[in-house]
Design a protein around this motif. Structure first.
Motif, PDB file in Angstrom:
ATOM      1  N   VAL A  72       0.833  -1.202   0.000  1.00  0.00           N
ATOM      2  CA  VAL A  72       0.000   0.000   0.000  1.00  0.00           C
ATOM      3  C   VAL A  72       0.869   1.254   0.000  1.00  0.00           C
ATOM      4  CG1 VAL A  72      -1.652   1.351   1.358  1.00  0.00           C
ATOM      5  CG2 VAL A  72      -1.999  -1.105   1.072  1.00  0.00           C
ATOM      6  N   PHE A  73       1.856   1.298   0.915  1.00  0.00           N
ATOM      7  CA  PHE A  73       2.700   2.484   1.039  1.00  0.00           C
ATOM      8  C   PHE A  73       3.800   2.551  -0.029  1.00  0.00           C
ATOM      9  CE2 PHE A  73       1.006   2.243   5.390  1.00  0.00           C
ATOM     10  CZ  PHE A  73       0.539   3.550   5.519  1.00  0.00           C
ATOM     11  N   GLY A  74       4.221   1.399  -0.532  1.00  0.00           N
ATOM     12  CA  GLY A  74       5.311   1.380  -1.490  1.00  0.00           C
ATOM     13  C   GLY A  74       4.878   1.368  -2.940  1.00  0.00           C
ATOM     14  N   THR A 101      12.754  12.164  -0.585  1.00  0.00           N
ATOM     15  CA  THR A 101      12.449  10.890   0.068  1.00  0.00           C
ATOM     16  C   THR A 101      13.539  10.437   1.031  1.00  0.00           C
ATOM     17  OG1 THR A 101      11.098  10.204  -1.827  1.00  0.00           O
ATOM     18  CG2 THR A 101      11.847   8.471  -0.343  1.00  0.00           C
ATOM     19  N   PRO A 102      14.837  10.512   0.677  1.00  0.00           N
ATOM     20  CA  PRO A 102      15.858  10.079   1.635  1.00  0.00           C
ATOM     21  C   PRO A 102      15.849  10.868   2.938  1.00  0.00           C
ATOM     22  CG  PRO A 102      16.784  10.252  -0.556  1.00  0.00           C
ATOM     23  CD  PRO A 102      15.429  10.861  -0.615  1.00  0.00           C
ATOM     24  N   LEU A 103      15.526  12.163   2.859  1.00  0.00           N
ATOM     25  CA  LEU A 103      15.493  12.957   4.077  1.00  0.00           C
ATOM     26  C   LEU A 103      14.348  12.520   4.977  1.00  0.00           C
ATOM     27  CD1 LEU A 103      16.191  16.503   2.580  1.00  0.00           C
ATOM     28  CD2 LEU A 103      17.804  14.947   3.686  1.00  0.00           C
ATOM     29  N   VAL A 104      13.190  12.233   4.394  1.00  0.00           N
ATOM     30  CA  VAL A 104      12.065  11.725   5.172  1.00  0.00           C
ATOM     31  C   VAL A 104      12.390  10.347   5.735  1.00  0.00           C
ATOM     32  CG1 VAL A 104       9.605  11.158   5.118  1.00  0.00           C
ATOM     33  CG2 VAL A 104      10.474  13.027   3.707  1.00  0.00           C
ATOM     34  N   THR A 105      13.032   9.512   4.911  1.00  0.00           N
ATOM     35  CA  THR A 105      13.408   8.177   5.358  1.00  0.00           C
ATOM     36  C   THR A 105      14.384   8.241   6.518  1.00  0.00           C
ATOM     37  OG1 THR A 105      13.140   7.385   3.086  1.00  0.00           O
ATOM     38  CG2 THR A 105      14.328   5.952   4.611  1.00  0.00           C
ATOM     39  N   LEU A 152       1.376  18.865  -3.682  1.00  0.00           N
ATOM     40  CA  LEU A 152       1.103  18.132  -2.443  1.00  0.00           C
ATOM     41  C   LEU A 152       0.897  16.643  -2.714  1.00  0.00           C
ATOM     42  CD1 LEU A 152      -1.269  20.596  -0.544  1.00  0.00           C
ATOM     43  CD2 LEU A 152       1.147  20.112  -0.109  1.00  0.00           C
ATOM     44  N   ALA A 153       0.333  16.303  -3.865  1.00  0.00           N
ATOM     45  CA  ALA A 153       0.190  14.887  -4.218  1.00  0.00           C
ATOM     46  C   ALA A 153       1.563  14.229  -4.349  1.00  0.00           C
ATOM     47  CB  ALA A 153      -0.596  14.752  -5.526  1.00  0.00           C
ATOM     48  N   CYS A 154       2.517  14.929  -4.949  1.00  0.00           N
ATOM     49  CA  CYS A 154       3.872  14.390  -5.075  1.00  0.00           C
ATOM     50  C   CYS A 154       4.550  14.290  -3.712  1.00  0.00           C
ATOM     51  CB  CYS A 154       4.697  15.271  -6.009  1.00  0.00           C
ATOM     52  SG  CYS A 154       4.130  15.266  -7.728  1.00  0.00           S
ATOM     53  N   VAL A 155       4.303  15.260  -2.844  1.00  0.00           N
ATOM     54  CA  VAL A 155       4.836  15.186  -1.478  1.00  0.00           C
ATOM     55  C   VAL A 155       4.300  13.956  -0.767  1.00  0.00           C
ATOM     56  CG1 VAL A 155       4.831  16.295   0.784  1.00  0.00           C
ATOM     57  CG2 VAL A 155       5.219  17.666  -1.266  1.00  0.00           C
ATOM     58  N   GLY A 156       2.999  13.710  -0.905  1.00  0.00           N
ATOM     59  CA  GLY A 156       2.406  12.533  -0.290  1.00  0.00           C
ATOM     60  C   GLY A 156       3.007  11.239  -0.821  1.00  0.00           C
ATOM     61  N   ALA A 157       3.317  11.206  -2.122  1.00  0.00           N
ATOM     62  CA  ALA A 157       3.942  10.020  -2.712  1.00  0.00           C
ATOM     63  C   ALA A 157       5.328   9.793  -2.133  1.00  0.00           C
ATOM     64  CB  ALA A 157       4.016  10.170  -4.228  1.00  0.00           C
ATOM     65  N   ALA A 158       6.116  10.857  -1.976  1.00  0.00           N
ATOM     66  CA  ALA A 158       7.465  10.736  -1.430  1.00  0.00           C
ATOM     67  C   ALA A 158       7.434  10.246   0.013  1.00  0.00           C
ATOM     68  CB  ALA A 158       8.189  12.077  -1.521  1.00  0.00           C
ATOM     69  N   VAL A 159       6.518  10.783   0.810  1.00  0.00           N
ATOM     70  CA  VAL A 159       6.376  10.345   2.201  1.00  0.00           C
ATOM     71  C   VAL A 159       5.959   8.881   2.257  1.00  0.00           C
ATOM     72  CG1 VAL A 159       5.063  10.676   4.336  1.00  0.00           C
ATOM     73  CG2 VAL A 159       5.873  12.661   3.057  1.00  0.00           C
ATOM     74  N   SER A 160       5.070   8.478   1.369  1.00  0.00           N
ATOM     75  CA  SER A 160       4.616   7.089   1.337  1.00  0.00           C
ATOM     76  C   SER A 160       5.760   6.148   1.001  1.00  0.00           C
ATOM     77  CB  SER A 160       3.491   6.935   0.306  1.00  0.00           C
ATOM     78  OG  SER A 160       2.920   5.645   0.357  1.00  0.00           O
ATOM     79  N   TYR A 161       6.598   6.536   0.035  1.00  0.00           N
ATOM     80  CA  TYR A 161       7.780   5.737  -0.277  1.00  0.00           C
ATOM     81  C   TYR A 161       8.668   5.579   0.955  1.00  0.00           C
ATOM     82  CZ  TYR A 161       7.552   5.346  -5.418  1.00  0.00           C
ATOM     83  OH  TYR A 161       7.228   5.008  -6.703  1.00  0.00           O
ATOM     84  N   ALA A 162       8.904   6.673   1.666  1.00  0.00           N
ATOM     85  CA  ALA A 162       9.773   6.628   2.842  1.00  0.00           C
ATOM     86  C   ALA A 162       9.222   5.676   3.901  1.00  0.00           C
ATOM     87  CB  ALA A 162       9.941   8.037   3.420  1.00  0.00           C
ATOM     88  N   ILE A 163       7.917   5.720   4.110  1.00  0.00           N
ATOM     89  CA  ILE A 163       7.292   4.811   5.079  1.00  0.00           C
ATOM     90  C   ILE A 163       7.510   3.361   4.663  1.00  0.00           C
ATOM     91  CG2 ILE A 163       5.081   4.043   6.038  1.00  0.00           C
ATOM     92  CD1 ILE A 163       4.144   6.962   5.833  1.00  0.00           C
ATOM     93  N   SER A 164       7.365   3.086   3.373  1.00  0.00           N
ATOM     94  CA  SER A 164       7.509   1.700   2.904  1.00  0.00           C
ATOM     95  C   SER A 164       8.943   1.214   3.065  1.00  0.00           C
ATOM     96  CB  SER A 164       7.070   1.581   1.445  1.00  0.00           C
ATOM     97  OG  SER A 164       8.016   2.168   0.561  1.00  0.00           O
TER      98      SER A 164
END
Length: 325
Positions: A72-74, A101-105, A152-164
């Motif tokens: 779901v997140f990845g 994404t790396p910074l959020v990760t 903001l949609a792209c920001v949400g995608a980057a955060v979701s990648y980091a969570i995964s």
């Protein structure tokens, strides 16, 4: 990382570097959810064939709950959100956002994984790499950045990648499951979830004409930039950790510019090679390939030895290697 993982790192960056262009072309015929399902379908088929040829089995049922969450997140969320974002903003902005994404990760991994501590080397490398990324894409050269909603949609995608990335390392990597098996299960799970959501929301009527361009873009996006790419990413997460693996996003815009210049005839200005050099140097710094600037301290004044207090300095020095570990 060893040379093999560096090769995986570069190939993954190249595959993902083309993905934004494929998304743009595919959106001429598909809705974002339809596009996400299509690339997941093709990607899952490619990885399943590889899994069958190598005679490997899918993961045990006990980890499928974690795999569903990771899918779901990845896959489901970021694939859909990046497609939505590129409908309303530029590919340049999408690339810059993914580079975060790396910074959020880094932050998430520091909270969730004890072994992923944000050392001075990693923080310095990641911050410098993000600056280099900004220089590469040259956002000051764009005439428009699209809507706030698209960004903001792209920001949400980057955060979701980091969570995964962090979730995979913490809950799936300890099981020592082959990366190929994890990827096959993850893409299959995401495909089913996206298919169900698409069926009961927007349906399957295409908004545009299904010509050769969008169809081929979808196939390459699914087979190479999704199937093969996620095999490489899951292997990097298992071998090098989520923070290091997610650093591949710094090189994605670099490859995007190279592909654009060589295949599409786009001009390359000074900021591209300069920013690319900064990105590569930052990655080398974060990986320990380059030394951190040492802070030289002045020599202490000469003093007579103090035998009586000798044990105290010895004990404090003994703590240094423990802190380093």
């Amino acid at each position: 990382m060893n040379p093999v993982n560096w090769a995986r790192f570069g190939l993954l960056a190249a595959l993902w570097g083309c993905s934004f262009a494929f998304i743009k072309v595919s959106l001429d015929a598909f809705e974002p959810l339809q596009l996400a399902f299509g690339r997941l379908l093709v990607g899952a088929l490619v990885v399943s064939v590889i899994l069958a040829v190598t005679k490997r089995a899918l993961p045990d049922r006990k980890v499928w709950g974690h795999i569903v969450v990771a899918s779901v997140f990845g896959n489901v969320v970021p694939f859909t959100l990046f497609a939505v974002g590129e409908q309303h903003t530029t590919a340049t902005i999408a690339g810059v956002v993914q580079g975060a994404t790396p910074l959020v990760t880094l932050g998430l991994a520091a909270l969730a994984i004890r072994t992923e501590k944000p050392t001075a080397r990693k923080v310095t490398g990641l911050v410098v790499g993000f600056v280099g990324l900004i220089v590469v894409v040259g956002p000051w050269r764009t005439h428009g950045v699209g809507s706030l909603g698209g960004q903001l949609a792209c920001v949400g995608a980057a955060v979701s990648y980091a969570i995964s990335f962090v979730y995979l390392r913490r809950f799936i990597a300890p099981h020592k499951i082959p990366a190929l098996a994890v990827t096959a299960a993850q893409l299959t799970s995401a495909m089913v979830i996206t298919g169900v959501i698409t069926t009961f929301t927007i349906g399957w009527d295409l908004p545009g004409e299904l010509t050769t361009g969008p169809l081929l873009s979808l196939l390459v996006l699914g087979g190479a930039s999704t199937g093969i790419a996620f095999v490489l990413m899951n292997r990097l997460i298992a071998d090098a950790g989520p923070t290091t693996a997610s650093g591949v996003n710094y090189l994605v815009p670099v490859f995007s510019v190279i592909v654009g210049a060589s295949a599409l005839g786009e001009s390359v200005t000074w900021n591209v090679p300069v920013g690319g050099a900064v990105v590569i140097a930052a990655l080398a710094l974060a990986e320990g390939r380059l030394p951190l600037p040492s802070r030289r301290t002045a020599a202490p004044p000469v003093a007579a030895p103090a035998p009586a207090s000798a044990p105290a300095p010895d004990r404090s020095q003994a703590n240094v290697p423990q802190e380093a570990c």
